[in-house]
Design a protein around this motif. Structure first.
Motif, mmCIF file in Angstrom:
data_model
loop_
_atom_site.group_PDB
_atom_site.id
_atom_site.type_symbol
_atom_site.label_atom_id
_atom_site.label_comp_id
_atom_site.label_asym_id
_atom_site.label_seq_id
_atom_site.Cartn_x
_atom_site.Cartn_y
_atom_site.Cartn_z
ATOM 1 N N ARG A 59 2.149 -13.518 4.374
ATOM 2 C CA ARG A 59 2.590 -12.830 5.604
ATOM 3 C C ARG A 59 4.104 -12.725 5.626
ATOM 4 O O ARG A 59 4.660 -11.741 6.080
ATOM 5 N N ALA A 60 4.756 -13.761 5.128
ATOM 6 C CA ALA A 60 6.223 -13.766 5.145
ATOM 7 C C ALA A 60 6.788 -12.743 4.165
ATOM 8 O O ALA A 60 7.797 -12.097 4.444
ATOM 9 N N ASP A 61 6.146 -12.594 3.022
ATOM 10 C CA ASP A 61 6.663 -11.732 1.963
ATOM 11 C C ASP A 61 5.546 -10.833 1.449
ATOM 12 O O ASP A 61 5.093 -10.983 0.314
ATOM 13 N N PRO A 62 5.068 -9.871 2.242
ATOM 14 C CA PRO A 62 3.937 -9.035 1.830
ATOM 15 C C PRO A 62 4.246 -8.139 0.641
ATOM 16 O O PRO A 62 3.354 -7.770 -0.112
ATOM 17 N N ALA A 63 5.526 -7.817 0.443
ATOM 18 C CA ALA A 63 5.889 -6.933 -0.666
ATOM 19 C C ALA A 63 6.233 -7.703 -1.939
ATOM 20 O O ALA A 63 6.571 -7.084 -2.950
ATOM 21 N N HIS A 64 6.116 -9.041 -1.900
ATOM 22 C CA HIS A 64 6.443 -9.873 -3.074
ATOM 23 C C HIS A 64 7.843 -9.566 -3.578
ATOM 24 O O HIS A 64 8.063 -9.318 -4.762
ATOM 25 N N ARG A 65 8.808 -9.605 -2.652
ATOM 26 C CA ARG A 65 10.171 -9.247 -3.007
ATOM 27 C C ARG A 65 11.147 -10.394 -2.779
ATOM 28 O O ARG A 65 12.347 -10.225 -2.996
ATOM 29 N N ASP A 66 10.646 -11.554 -2.328
ATOM 30 C CA ASP A 66 11.535 -12.673 -2.067
ATOM 31 C C ASP A 66 11.289 -13.762 -3.104
ATOM 32 O O ASP A 66 10.178 -14.286 -3.224
ATOM 33 N N ALA A 67 12.344 -14.104 -3.848
ATOM 34 C CA ALA A 67 12.195 -15.068 -4.947
ATOM 35 C C ALA A 67 11.753 -16.436 -4.434
ATOM 36 O O ALA A 67 10.899 -17.090 -5.045
#
Lengths: 173, 80
Positions: free
Chosen positions: A81-89
């Protein structure tokens, strides 16, 4: 007889067409290279390209709370939920770490979970500046993505050290 | 050919074909880049179209046109 609607100036139309074609072509090239799997990844990828992507801080905080209580499935739902786009390392690092902790065992490791952890840590490494990620968290036994990846890969590798009975006494990191 | 058709409609239509041409619908949606042979076949098709008179490059690129018009023509060629 004159026309009721005037044609827009041809120069403006051509310039607008050039800009549209260039933008559309760039979008297509990005789609083929990034291969997003969901609409969230598409929108997140575009926004992260312009520096506008932000994770959900509350969901990240929830995920960390679940992670520290060893509620790993719940933690991953919150991290997603926090990073739905898988863009945060950092979010991907914690997802990978949750797979490690959940899949770790005194006698054997869960290969499926460890392989999913390897995928997540690879994403984290790819997203980190200079592909180098360090996480300052006292609760963790490994603080870099490289350490985590090496530990996960050791977990899925079969070699003679697996027969060492002293491995039973090793600790989860 | 109007400026709208040449500068906007044709390039966007050709680019949309490029985008949808790589879509593979299966368990998941994949975008597969075209293989090299498809580019070779595309050049052959373009040659056939020009030879048959279906497509005339000089209609959209020539010395009689302004530089901006020729740039639009280049975009149409590239997207085609």
């Amino acid at each position: 007889m004159g026309t009721l609607t005037a044609e827009p100036p041809a120069v403006m139309v051509r310039i607008a067409g050039l800009a549209l074609a260039a933008g559309y072509a760039t979008f297509i090239v990005w789609l083929y290279s990034a291969q997003p799997k969901t609409v969230a990844e598409v929108t997140g990828g575009i926004s992260s390209t312009v520096g506008a992507y932000q994770i959900d801080a509350q969901a990240m905080s929830d995920g960390l709370a679940f992670f520290r209580r060893d509620a790993f499935d719940e933690a991953r739902f919150a991290f997603e939920r926090a990073d739905p786009a898988h863009r945060d390392a950092r979010a991907q690092f914690y997802i990978a770490y949750s797979y490690y902790r959940q899949g770790w065992g005194h006698i054997y490791n869960d290969d499926v979970l460890f392989r999913q952890g390897i995928e997540a840590v690879d994403r984290a490494i790819a997203l980190a500046p200079d592909h180098r990620l360090l996480v300052d968290d006292a609760d963790l036994g490994m603080h870099s993505a490289d350490e985590l990846k090496a530990e996960l890969q050791r977990g899925v590798t079969r070699d003679a050290s697996d027969l060492n009975p002293l491995k039973v006494f090793r600790a989860r990191k | 050919m109007s400026a709208v058709r040449e500068a906007i409609v044709l390039p966007l239509a050709f680019l949309t074909v490029t985008l949808l041409g790589g879509v593979r619908i299966g368990p998941t949606l994949l975008l597969v880049p075209p293989p090299l042979i498809s580019l070779v076949l595309a050049v052959m098709l373009l040659s056939a179209l020009v030879g048959a008179g279906v497509f005339s490059p000089t209609m959209i690129m020539s010395a009689e046109r302004t530089p901006l018009e020729n740039i639009s023509g280049v975009i149409v060629h590239i997207t085609l």
